[in-house]
Scaffold this active site. Structure first.
Site, PDB file in Angstrom:
ATOM      1  N   SER A  20       0.828  -1.207   0.000  1.00 54.69           N
ATOM      2  CA  SER A  20       0.000   0.000   0.000  1.00 54.69           C
ATOM      3  C   SER A  20       0.862   1.258   0.000  1.00 54.69           C
ATOM      4  O   SER A  20       0.349   2.371  -0.087  1.00 54.69           O
ATOM      5  CB  SER A  20      -0.937   0.009   1.217  1.00 54.69           C
ATOM      6  OG  SER A  20      -0.202  -0.109   2.413  1.00 54.69           O
ATOM      7  N   ASN A 107      -2.650  -2.032  13.207  1.00 54.45           N
ATOM      8  CA  ASN A 107      -4.103  -1.846  13.096  1.00 54.45           C
ATOM      9  C   ASN A 107      -4.574  -0.565  13.785  1.00 54.45           C
ATOM     10  O   ASN A 107      -5.368   0.199  13.225  1.00 54.45           O
ATOM     11  CB  ASN A 107      -4.838  -3.071  13.661  1.00 54.45           C
ATOM     12  CG  ASN A 107      -4.552  -4.314  12.837  1.00 54.45           C
ATOM     13  OD1 ASN A 107      -3.995  -4.227  11.742  1.00 54.45           O
ATOM     14  ND2 ASN A 107      -4.915  -5.475  13.362  1.00 54.45           N
ATOM     15  N   THR A 152     -38.428  27.130 -13.197  1.00 49.56           N
ATOM     16  CA  THR A 152     -38.749  25.767 -12.767  1.00 49.56           C
ATOM     17  C   THR A 152     -38.837  24.987 -14.065  1.00 49.56           C
ATOM     18  O   THR A 152     -39.233  25.539 -15.110  1.00 49.56           O
ATOM     19  CB  THR A 152     -40.092  25.683 -12.001  1.00 49.56           C
ATOM     20  OG1 THR A 152     -41.124  26.147 -12.862  1.00 49.56           O
ATOM     21  CG2 THR A 152     -40.083  26.524 -10.727  1.00 49.56           C
ATOM     22  N   HIS A 153     -38.409  23.738 -14.028  1.00 47.75           N
ATOM     23  CA  HIS A 153     -38.316  22.921 -15.260  1.00 47.75           C
ATOM     24  C   HIS A 153     -37.409  23.587 -16.296  1.00 47.75           C
ATOM     25  O   HIS A 153     -37.556  23.332 -17.495  1.00 47.75           O
ATOM     26  CB  HIS A 153     -39.690  22.660 -15.891  1.00 47.75           C
ATOM     27  CG  HIS A 153     -40.748  22.259 -14.907  1.00 47.75           C
ATOM     28  ND1 HIS A 153     -41.066  20.952 -14.624  1.00 47.75           N
ATOM     29  CD2 HIS A 153     -41.557  23.017 -14.102  1.00 47.75           C
ATOM     30  CE1 HIS A 153     -42.025  20.913 -13.707  1.00 47.75           C
ATOM     31  NE2 HIS A 153     -42.335  22.159 -13.367  1.00 47.75           N
ATOM     32  N   SER A 274     -10.752  26.514 -28.123  1.00 50.21           N
ATOM     33  CA  SER A 274     -10.829  25.320 -28.963  1.00 50.21           C
ATOM     34  C   SER A 274      -9.674  25.355 -29.937  1.00 50.21           C
ATOM     35  O   SER A 274      -9.281  26.423 -30.411  1.00 50.21           O
ATOM     36  CB  SER A 274     -12.159  25.317 -29.710  1.00 50.21           C
ATOM     37  OG  SER A 274     -12.043  24.547 -30.886  1.00 50.21           O
ATOM     38  N   LYS A 280     -14.413  30.026 -29.851  1.00 49.47           N
ATOM     39  CA  LYS A 280     -14.905  29.316 -28.671  1.00 49.47           C
ATOM     40  C   LYS A 280     -14.210  29.719 -27.376  1.00 49.47           C
ATOM     41  O   LYS A 280     -13.021  29.987 -27.349  1.00 49.47           O
ATOM     42  CB  LYS A 280     -14.716  27.809 -28.856  1.00 49.47           C
ATOM     43  CG  LYS A 280     -15.586  27.234 -29.938  1.00 49.47           C
ATOM     44  CD  LYS A 280     -16.950  26.882 -29.408  1.00 49.47           C
ATOM     45  CE  LYS A 280     -16.907  25.505 -28.803  1.00 49.47           C
ATOM     46  NZ  LYS A 280     -18.236  25.017 -28.501  1.00 49.47           N
ATOM     47  N   ASN A 282     -14.697  27.821 -23.796  1.00 45.24           N
ATOM     48  CA  ASN A 282     -15.448  26.711 -23.210  1.00 45.24           C
ATOM     49  C   ASN A 282     -15.379  26.696 -21.685  1.00 45.24           C
ATOM     50  O   ASN A 282     -14.340  27.000 -21.105  1.00 45.24           O
ATOM     51  CB  ASN A 282     -14.923  25.374 -23.754  1.00 45.24           C
ATOM     52  CG  ASN A 282     -15.200  25.231 -25.240  1.00 45.24           C
ATOM     53  OD1 ASN A 282     -16.211  25.719 -25.739  1.00 45.24           O
ATOM     54  ND2 ASN A 282     -14.296  24.571 -25.944  1.00 45.24           N
ATOM     55  N   GLU A 287     -17.457  22.243 -16.293  1.00 47.76           N
ATOM     56  CA  GLU A 287     -17.841  20.889 -16.727  1.00 47.76           C
ATOM     57  C   GLU A 287     -17.108  19.823 -15.913  1.00 47.76           C
ATOM     58  O   GLU A 287     -17.666  18.772 -15.583  1.00 47.76           O
ATOM     59  CB  GLU A 287     -17.542  20.708 -18.217  1.00 47.76           C
ATOM     60  CG  GLU A 287     -18.441  21.561 -19.102  1.00 47.76           C
ATOM     61  CD  GLU A 287     -17.935  21.586 -20.534  1.00 47.76           C
ATOM     62  OE1 GLU A 287     -18.527  20.882 -21.362  1.00 47.76           O
ATOM     63  OE2 GLU A 287     -16.945  22.288 -20.820  1.00 47.76           O
ATOM     64  N   TYR A 314     -10.053  -6.051  12.378  1.00 46.92           N
ATOM     65  CA  TYR A 314      -9.390  -5.591  11.155  1.00 46.92           C
ATOM     66  C   TYR A 314      -9.373  -6.700  10.101  1.00 46.92           C
ATOM     67  O   TYR A 314      -9.123  -7.869  10.407  1.00 46.92           O
ATOM     68  CB  TYR A 314      -7.953  -5.167  11.470  1.00 46.92           C
ATOM     69  CG  TYR A 314      -7.169  -4.759  10.233  1.00 46.92           C
ATOM     70  CD1 TYR A 314      -7.250  -3.466   9.729  1.00 46.92           C
ATOM     71  CD2 TYR A 314      -6.376  -5.689   9.553  1.00 46.92           C
ATOM     72  CE1 TYR A 314      -6.551  -3.104   8.594  1.00 46.92           C
ATOM     73  CE2 TYR A 314      -5.673  -5.325   8.415  1.00 46.92           C
ATOM     74  CZ  TYR A 314      -5.766  -4.034   7.939  1.00 46.92           C
ATOM     75  OH  TYR A 314      -5.089  -3.678   6.809  1.00 46.92           O
ATOM     76  N   GLN A 319      -7.418  -1.973   3.909  1.00 44.76           N
ATOM     77  CA  GLN A 319      -6.298  -1.205   3.348  1.00 44.76           C
ATOM     78  C   GLN A 319      -6.765  -0.401   2.125  1.00 44.76           C
ATOM     79  O   GLN A 319      -6.186   0.624   1.786  1.00 44.76           O
ATOM     80  CB  GLN A 319      -5.165  -2.157   2.962  1.00 44.76           C
ATOM     81  CG  GLN A 319      -3.979  -1.493   2.317  1.00 44.76           C
ATOM     82  CD  GLN A 319      -2.766  -2.416   2.346  1.00 44.76           C
ATOM     83  OE1 GLN A 319      -2.107  -2.556   3.366  1.00 44.76           O
ATOM     84  NE2 GLN A 319      -2.491  -3.050   1.223  1.00 44.76           N
ATOM     85  N   LYS A 322      -8.081   3.810   1.687  1.00 39.92           N
ATOM     86  CA  LYS A 322      -7.429   5.105   1.478  1.00 39.92           C
ATOM     87  C   LYS A 322      -7.573   5.690   0.072  1.00 39.92           C
ATOM     88  O   LYS A 322      -7.877   6.891  -0.049  1.00 39.92           O
ATOM     89  CB  LYS A 322      -5.956   5.008   1.881  1.00 39.92           C
ATOM     90  CG  LYS A 322      -5.786   4.920   3.378  1.00 39.92           C
ATOM     91  CD  LYS A 322      -4.432   4.361   3.767  1.00 39.92           C
ATOM     92  CE  LYS A 322      -4.543   3.411   4.919  1.00 39.92           C
ATOM     93  NZ  LYS A 322      -5.044   2.067   4.530  1.00 39.92           N
TER      94      LYS A 322
HETATM   95  N1  ARG Z   1      -1.280  -1.073   5.480  1.00 39.69           N
HETATM   96  C1  ARG Z   1      -2.267  -1.618   6.361  1.00 39.69           C
HETATM   97  C2  ARG Z   1      -3.605  -0.891   6.122  1.00 39.69           C
HETATM   98  O1  ARG Z   1      -3.601   0.141   5.587  1.00 39.69           O
HETATM   99  C3  ARG Z   1      -1.847  -1.473   7.782  1.00 39.69           C
HETATM  100  C4  ARG Z   1      -2.488  -2.440   8.715  1.00 39.69           C
HETATM  101  C5  ARG Z   1      -1.953  -3.805   8.520  1.00 39.69           C
HETATM  102  N2  ARG Z   1      -2.399  -4.702   9.526  1.00 39.69           N
HETATM  103  C6  ARG Z   1      -2.310  -6.016   9.373  1.00 39.69           C
HETATM  104  N3  ARG Z   1      -2.760  -6.754  10.316  1.00 39.69           N
HETATM  105  N4  ARG Z   1      -1.806  -6.566   8.297  1.00 39.69           N
HETATM  106  O2  ARG Z   1      -4.658  -1.398   6.444  1.00 39.69           O
END
Ligand code: ARG
Length: 458
Positions: A20, A107, A152-153, A274, A280, A282, A287, A314, A319, A322
């Site tokens: 990660s 964790n 409206t509409h 453009s 143009k 834009n 958008e 956990y 993971q 994020k």
């Molecule tokens: N990189 C892990 C996460 O974001 C950290 C926690 C890992 N814990 C474990 N028991 N493998 O969730």
């Protein structure tokens, strides 16, 4: 880190699916801060010696300085930001580094880091929204009496003031800010010290780490603490709803900027040209804000689906919490900034707006209301009479107040000259002075309240 139990290293696929660090390196500041709070507490409690605690803290500062200068190195073997930092710490300070992870697990570490990150993202969104509100309120004050068609509409309905229209978005952003504030208040409890899932046998001081990191209190259940991602979902829900509002405002600017409307000239700084059509200009930024709302709500859906059905405590699925949060935060910050610029720097073409209000039979309701008020005609009947007047005006290609009094009398004998005073767009908006209505006097009141709430000079 767990070589003791394993005979073989991970396969290339295991390494890659597990890593990660490519995204969670964004947590490095939070990870260092949480580790420093943790080791200070370990030292204060006598769980590690004062000397080791000082060595580790200084080492963490050095790691942070390296990250700041060179970025966070990405070594998949080290999996994530937590192990990357700990391993670098060991290189810098030696054996003492091994004591940092006492009474802690990744964790509770990741749960803490991520909360800190989301808390900052909330503060950033709030600051951005406040700037947007200032722009909305300032322009609303300038245009408290500028008349435009209300829709409206997307059909011309009744005249409104541009200030009133802009303040509608002030109200939406007020709710957005309150949603972010709710999320912040709810999430501000510290999971650090929950360890892997069950708490720890070491005599830690959770109150100390909680206050060192600016949390209100430690969390009360270790299982929940390491498995809860409600704070991220709360953030994404608030972000999604905010993005929906921004997409609506963006859509208004897109429509208003199109040539048939011509209500607004967008700032060059937030438009593109453009490559083939020289004329143009834009509304790409608007958008993209409209488009980003889809991606942001996709991030919410992604995390909801990740969390669905996970047993305590956990699981590694988490993971994946994020990337959607990081993505949404980046998109939201850009969207808020783009709309702030658009509101602050666009040129409103009030002449075109007014003309559109006058040509759209926007004061038909005022004729009906006049018949009710002055001739005591039931509203349904007045509505019918007015419909006949609009039909006649339309067939002659003129606005309502260009019909002669004889023409109006022919439709209904109870109409007299006084009616013209009610048929102008000015009279129409001025009449709507009920609380929260579009009348300039109401808009000015709301602007004054908003300026007060935002601490703007009056
Ligand atoms: N990189 C892990 C996460 O974001 C950290 C926690 C890992 N814990 C474990 N028991 N493998 O969730």
């Amino acid at each position: 880190m767990w070589g003791g139990r394993f005979a073989e290293g991970p396969s290339a696929i295991m390494r890659e699916i597990n890593a990660s660090i490519p995204f969670d390196k964004a947590l490095w500041r939070q990870d260092i801060a949480a580790s420093k709070a943790h080791v200070a507490m370990l030292g204060a409690q006598g769980i590690v010696s004062a000397e080791d605690a000082a060595t580790i803290a200084a080492g963490l500062d050095s790691v942070a300085a390296e990250y700041e200068a060179n970025g966070v190195p990405e070594d998949w073997d080290l999996e994530d930001i937590h192990m990357t930092t700990e391993s670098r710490l060991a290189e810098l300070v030696g054996a003492a580094a091994g004591r940092l992870h006492t009474a802690r697990s990744r964790n509770d570490q990741v749960a803490t880091d991520f909360r800190l990150w989301v808390r900052d993202a909330i503060d950033q969104a709030d600051a951005g929204l406040e700037a947007l509100q200032r722009a909305l309120v300032a322009r609303a004050g300038d245009h408290a009496a500028s008349i435009m068609p209300g829709f409206t509409h997307l059909q011309t309905a009744q005249p409104v003031t541009l200030g009133h229209h802009l303040l509608a978005y002030y109200e939406m952003t007020r709710r957005d800010r309150s949603r972010f504030a709710d999320a912040r208040a709810r999430m501000n409890e510290c999971p650090l010290g929950s360890a892997a899932l069950a708490g720890t046998g070491f005599p830690i001081d959770r109150q100390a780490t909680s206050s060192a990191l600016g949390f209100d209190k430690p969390t009360d259940n270790s299982l929940d603490s390491v498995s809860d991602r409600d704070f991220a979902l709360d953030y994404l829900m608030a972000a999604s709803q905010c993005a929906l509002h921004l997409s609506r405002l963006a859509e208004e600017f897109i429509i208003w900027a199109s040539q048939p409307f011509g209500f607004v000239r967008l700032p060059d700084s937030l438009s593109t040209g453009s490559s083939i059509m020289p004329q143009k200009k834009n509304p790409d930024a608007a958008e993209l804000v409209r488009g980003h709302a889809g991606r942001i709500s996709g991030c919410l859906t992604a995390l909801m689906m990740t969390m669905k059905g996970l047993p305590l405590a956990y699981s590694k699925d988490m993971q994946d919490d994020k990337p959607p949060v990081f993505e949404a935060a980046g998109l939201l910050a850009l969207s808020i900034a783009a709309m702030t610029g658009m509101v602050a720097d666009s040129t409103f073409r009030t002449d075109r707006m007014r003309q559109a209000a006058e040509l759209g039979y926007a004061t038909a309701t005022d004729l009906a209301d006049w018949l009710v008020r002055e001739a005591d005609i039931p509203f349904r009947e007045a509505h019918h009479i007015t419909g006949a007047a609009v039909k006649l005006a339309e067939s002659e290609g003129k606005p309502l107040d260009a019909l002669t009094i004889d023409q109006l009398r022919a439709i209904d004998g109870r109409i007299d000259e006084r009616v013209y005073a009610a048929l102008s767009v000015e009279a129409s908006v001025a009449a709507r002075a009920s609380h929260g209505g579009t009348a300039p006097e109401q808009v000015r009141l709301r602007v004054a309240e908003a300026r007060g709430a935002l601490g703007m000079e009056s």
